[in-house]
Write a protein that holds these residues in place. Structure first.
Motif, PDB file in Angstrom:
ATOM      1  N   ASP A 113     -10.331   4.030  16.489  1.00 53.33           N
ATOM      2  CA  ASP A 113     -11.082   3.060  15.675  1.00 53.33           C
ATOM      3  C   ASP A 113     -11.909   2.097  16.522  1.00 53.33           C
ATOM      4  O   ASP A 113     -12.837   1.465  16.019  1.00 53.33           O
ATOM      5  CB  ASP A 113     -10.124   2.238  14.797  1.00 53.33           C
ATOM      6  CG  ASP A 113      -9.644   3.032  13.577  1.00 53.33           C
ATOM      7  OD1 ASP A 113     -10.026   4.208  13.459  1.00 53.33           O
ATOM      8  OD2 ASP A 113      -8.889   2.472  12.766  1.00 53.33           O
ATOM      9  N   SER A 114     -11.542   1.956  17.815  1.00 53.93           N
ATOM     10  CA  SER A 114     -12.252   0.999  18.677  1.00 53.93           C
ATOM     11  C   SER A 114     -12.862   1.648  19.909  1.00 53.93           C
ATOM     12  O   SER A 114     -13.560   0.977  20.673  1.00 53.93           O
ATOM     13  CB  SER A 114     -11.302  -0.129  19.121  1.00 53.93           C
ATOM     14  OG  SER A 114     -10.784  -0.824  17.994  1.00 53.93           O
ATOM     15  N   ALA A 146     -11.352 -11.439   3.199  1.00 55.13           N
ATOM     16  CA  ALA A 146     -10.728 -12.670   3.679  1.00 55.13           C
ATOM     17  C   ALA A 146      -9.314 -12.421   4.197  1.00 55.13           C
ATOM     18  O   ALA A 146      -8.885 -13.018   5.181  1.00 55.13           O
ATOM     19  CB  ALA A 146     -10.704 -13.703   2.559  1.00 55.13           C
ATOM     20  N   GLU A 147      -8.582 -11.526   3.511  1.00 56.72           N
ATOM     21  CA  GLU A 147      -7.200 -11.255   3.913  1.00 56.72           C
ATOM     22  C   GLU A 147      -7.103 -10.148   4.962  1.00 56.72           C
ATOM     23  O   GLU A 147      -6.089 -10.047   5.654  1.00 56.72           O
ATOM     24  CB  GLU A 147      -6.364 -10.882   2.683  1.00 56.72           C
ATOM     25  CG  GLU A 147      -6.237 -12.034   1.685  1.00 56.72           C
ATOM     26  CD  GLU A 147      -5.332 -11.661   0.519  1.00 56.72           C
ATOM     27  OE1 GLU A 147      -4.848 -10.511   0.487  1.00 56.72           O
ATOM     28  OE2 GLU A 147      -5.122 -12.524  -0.357  1.00 56.72           O
ATOM     29  N   THR A 148      -8.122  -9.308   5.051  1.00 58.28           N
ATOM     30  CA  THR A 148      -8.091  -8.225   6.036  1.00 58.28           C
ATOM     31  C   THR A 148      -9.413  -8.202   6.808  1.00 58.28           C
ATOM     32  O   THR A 148     -10.228  -7.297   6.643  1.00 58.28           O
ATOM     33  CB  THR A 148      -7.855  -6.861   5.356  1.00 58.28           C
ATOM     34  OG1 THR A 148      -8.864  -6.663   4.347  1.00 58.28           O
ATOM     35  CG2 THR A 148      -6.480  -6.779   4.756  1.00 58.28           C
ATOM     36  N   VAL A 179     -12.054  -4.257  16.043  1.00 63.40           N
ATOM     37  CA  VAL A 179     -10.680  -3.783  15.828  1.00 63.40           C
ATOM     38  C   VAL A 179     -10.425  -3.766  14.332  1.00 63.40           C
ATOM     39  O   VAL A 179     -10.562  -4.787  13.652  1.00 63.40           O
ATOM     40  CB  VAL A 179      -9.658  -4.686  16.549  1.00 63.40           C
ATOM     41  CG1 VAL A 179      -8.236  -4.193  16.302  1.00 63.40           C
ATOM     42  CG2 VAL A 179      -9.948  -4.727  18.053  1.00 63.40           C
ATOM     43  N   SER A 180     -10.044  -2.600  13.813  1.00 65.06           N
ATOM     44  CA  SER A 180      -9.906  -2.413  12.367  1.00 65.06           C
ATOM     45  C   SER A 180      -8.684  -3.132  11.810  1.00 65.06           C
ATOM     46  O   SER A 180      -7.706  -3.378  12.528  1.00 65.06           O
ATOM     47  CB  SER A 180      -9.801  -0.923  12.054  1.00 65.06           C
ATOM     48  OG  SER A 180      -8.592  -0.393  12.576  1.00 65.06           O
ATOM     49  N   LEU A 207      -0.451  -3.325  15.129  1.00 62.19           N
ATOM     50  CA  LEU A 207      -0.076  -4.241  16.208  1.00 62.19           C
ATOM     51  C   LEU A 207       1.003  -5.223  15.753  1.00 62.19           C
ATOM     52  O   LEU A 207       1.942  -5.534  16.508  1.00 62.19           O
ATOM     53  CB  LEU A 207      -1.311  -5.008  16.694  1.00 62.19           C
ATOM     54  CG  LEU A 207      -2.253  -4.254  17.633  1.00 62.19           C
ATOM     55  CD1 LEU A 207      -3.574  -4.994  17.780  1.00 62.19           C
ATOM     56  CD2 LEU A 207      -1.607  -4.055  19.003  1.00 62.19           C
ATOM     57  N   GLN A 208       0.888  -5.723  14.528  1.00 64.57           N
ATOM     58  CA  GLN A 208       1.895  -6.657  14.026  1.00 64.57           C
ATOM     59  C   GLN A 208       3.276  -6.015  13.998  1.00 64.57           C
ATOM     60  O   GLN A 208       4.276  -6.646  14.384  1.00 64.57           O
ATOM     61  CB  GLN A 208       1.496  -7.149  12.632  1.00 64.57           C
ATOM     62  CG  GLN A 208       0.307  -8.099  12.643  1.00 64.57           C
ATOM     63  CD  GLN A 208      -0.177  -8.478  11.257  1.00 64.57           C
ATOM     64  OE1 GLN A 208       0.055  -7.749  10.295  1.00 64.57           O
ATOM     65  NE2 GLN A 208      -0.865  -9.606  11.142  1.00 64.57           N
ATOM     66  N   MET A 209       3.351  -4.751  13.575  1.00 67.48           N
ATOM     67  CA  MET A 209       4.640  -4.054  13.534  1.00 67.48           C
ATOM     68  C   MET A 209       5.144  -3.767  14.944  1.00 67.48           C
ATOM     69  O   MET A 209       6.340  -3.888  15.225  1.00 67.48           O
ATOM     70  CB  MET A 209       4.497  -2.755  12.733  1.00 67.48           C
ATOM     71  CG  MET A 209       4.139  -2.969  11.272  1.00 67.48           C
ATOM     72  SD  MET A 209       4.077  -1.436  10.320  1.00 67.48           S
ATOM     73  CE  MET A 209       5.802  -1.004  10.270  1.00 67.48           C
TER      74      MET A 209
END
Length: 419
Positions: A229-230, A253-255, A274-275, A282-284
């Protein structure tokens, strides 16, 4: 500031690990463990400059290490140049039995021939540099492009040694490069994953990530998305950090779409998108590491969960150095994932299996380039995301998409009896 300064030579091993190479000796050890007897040290080399020197090098090893020290902040370049210089130095003192600073143009021509067919004693399977099984060459068949790279690297190194007045002249200036046939396609865009297969493997990996004990799969997903994706190279991915990643005003706004500042080839900075899917991954992954991605301000984006029990790994992180994957480890990670993809996706065709079996982190970068071009993303935008120096390089993805179109239509003609 004495307490903050490490005076140890970063390119040399502890004194007890040095191996002295002298006349007639066939010892082959990496540069950091190498010591050369006085007769071959170059302390009185015939090509030594008589002018005031700009470096305090007493012999050839000092001079080589001074040259390499210039690349201490460019680890990939440092590894490549170290490999070429240690090979040449070992050949010089063990085969030619001459100091580096006494070599002439005909010696360099002889090494050029040596590169085409290395002595079997110089060749062996890959082994750790501290191992007694280490050899300068991993293969007896060095490609012509690799030979050309070696000669150019040595010519540049000798040029610098002349510039700092360690050597009087550069014998490599009299040596021509090997003739290399220019390839039509320098980029292996054929490794890019077709859009349908790309989506299927993303779905498969997402399912594997749902399990509570699937932390390694969740790390794999980060590699997949930062590449696909990047468009990141594996070295860029390994060095990517949280402080260089920030949200933008684009997207929902949220994503929102995020942006990552990357240091790429030739130490050039660029910004890549970055999608939202990558941010979720990344958060997980950070949660698996016991960290909060949302509040963190630093740290590698991708990191292993624990320090391996090996002596080298424990020593490396004993001072609290942050965990981070080595670029080579990313290859191992994707190889692990592809084996399980092939075993776990029964609907794969033979061609798809062969493609996945040869997939590496770099294939995801090609996947981004091919898919972005197919979706009519402007070529100059794709160029900036990928960090290509030339738009001509990026245009290869246009040709790849054209070839894919012709191949797919040809299959359509065959199925419909139009051939």
């Amino acid at each position: 500031v004495d307490a903050d300064v490490d005076l140890a030579d970063p390119l040399a091993a502890p004194p007890g690990e040095f191996v002295t190479i002298d006349g007639g000796s066939r010892a082959l050890v990496p540069l950091e463990r190498m010591a050369v007897g006085h007769a071959l040290s170059g302390a009185h080399g015939s090509n030594r400059s008589g002018a005031f020197p700009y470096i305090s090098a007493h012999h050839d090893l000092d001079a080589v290490r001074a040259y390499l020290y210039r690349f201490r902040q460019q680890p990939k370049t440092l590894r490549a140049y170290t490999k070429e210089l240690e090979r040449f130095l070992l050949w010089s003192v063990t085969v030619r039995e001459k100091p580096l600073s006494s070599l002439l143009a005909d010696d360099c021509e002889a090494y050029k021939d040596f590169l085409g067919s290395p002595d079997p004693a110089f060749v062996g399977p890959k082994a750790p540099r501290a191992s007694g099984r280490w050899k300068p060459f991993a293969s007896a068949e060095l490609g012509v492009e690799s030979q050309k790279y070696a000669i150019r690297a040595l010519r540049a190194a000798f040029g610098w040694l002349v510039a700092v007045r360690y050597l009087a002249g550069n014998p490599w200036e009299a040596v021509t490069d090997p003739v290399v046939v220019e390839r039509i396609d320098k980029i292996r865009v054929d490794r890019a994953l077709p859009a349908a297969l790309w989506q299927r493997i993303r779905n498969f990996i997402d399912m594997q990530c749902d399990a509570a004990d699937a932390s390694y799969w969740r790390a794999v997903r980060v590699v997949l998305l930062l590449g696909g994706d990047s468009g990141l190279r594996r070295e860029e991915l390994a060095r990517a950090t949280r402080e260089r990643l920030s949200p933008t005003s684009f997207g929902d706004a949220e994503t929102p779409v995020w942006q990552l500042l990357v240091i790429g080839k030739r130490s050039k900075e660029r910004v890549v998108p970055v999608s939202p899917a990558t941010i979720d991954a990344l958060q997980m992954h950070w949660r698996d590491r016991g960290l909060d991605f949302s509040t963190a301000t630093s740290g590698p984006l991708l990191a292993p969960m624990f320090i391996p029990r090996t002596r080298l790994a424990q020593k490396k992180h004993a001072d609290g150095t942050p965990l981070a994957y080595h670029p080579d480890s990313l290859n191992t990670m994707i190889e692990w994932a592809m084996k399980r993809l092939i075993a776990g996706m029964p609907d794969l065709t033979t061609a798809e299996i062969n493609l996945l079996a040869g997939t590496s982190p770099h294939a995801f970068r090609h996947t981004f380039g091919t898919h972005a071009t197919a979706e009519d993303v402007p070529l100059d935008v794709v160029q900036r995301v990928l960090g290509h120096a030339s738009l001509q390089t990026t245009s290869i993805y246009v040709q790849a998409e054209k070839q894919r179109m012709l191949r797919e239509v040809n299959d359509f003609y065959r199925k419909n009896g139009s051939l």
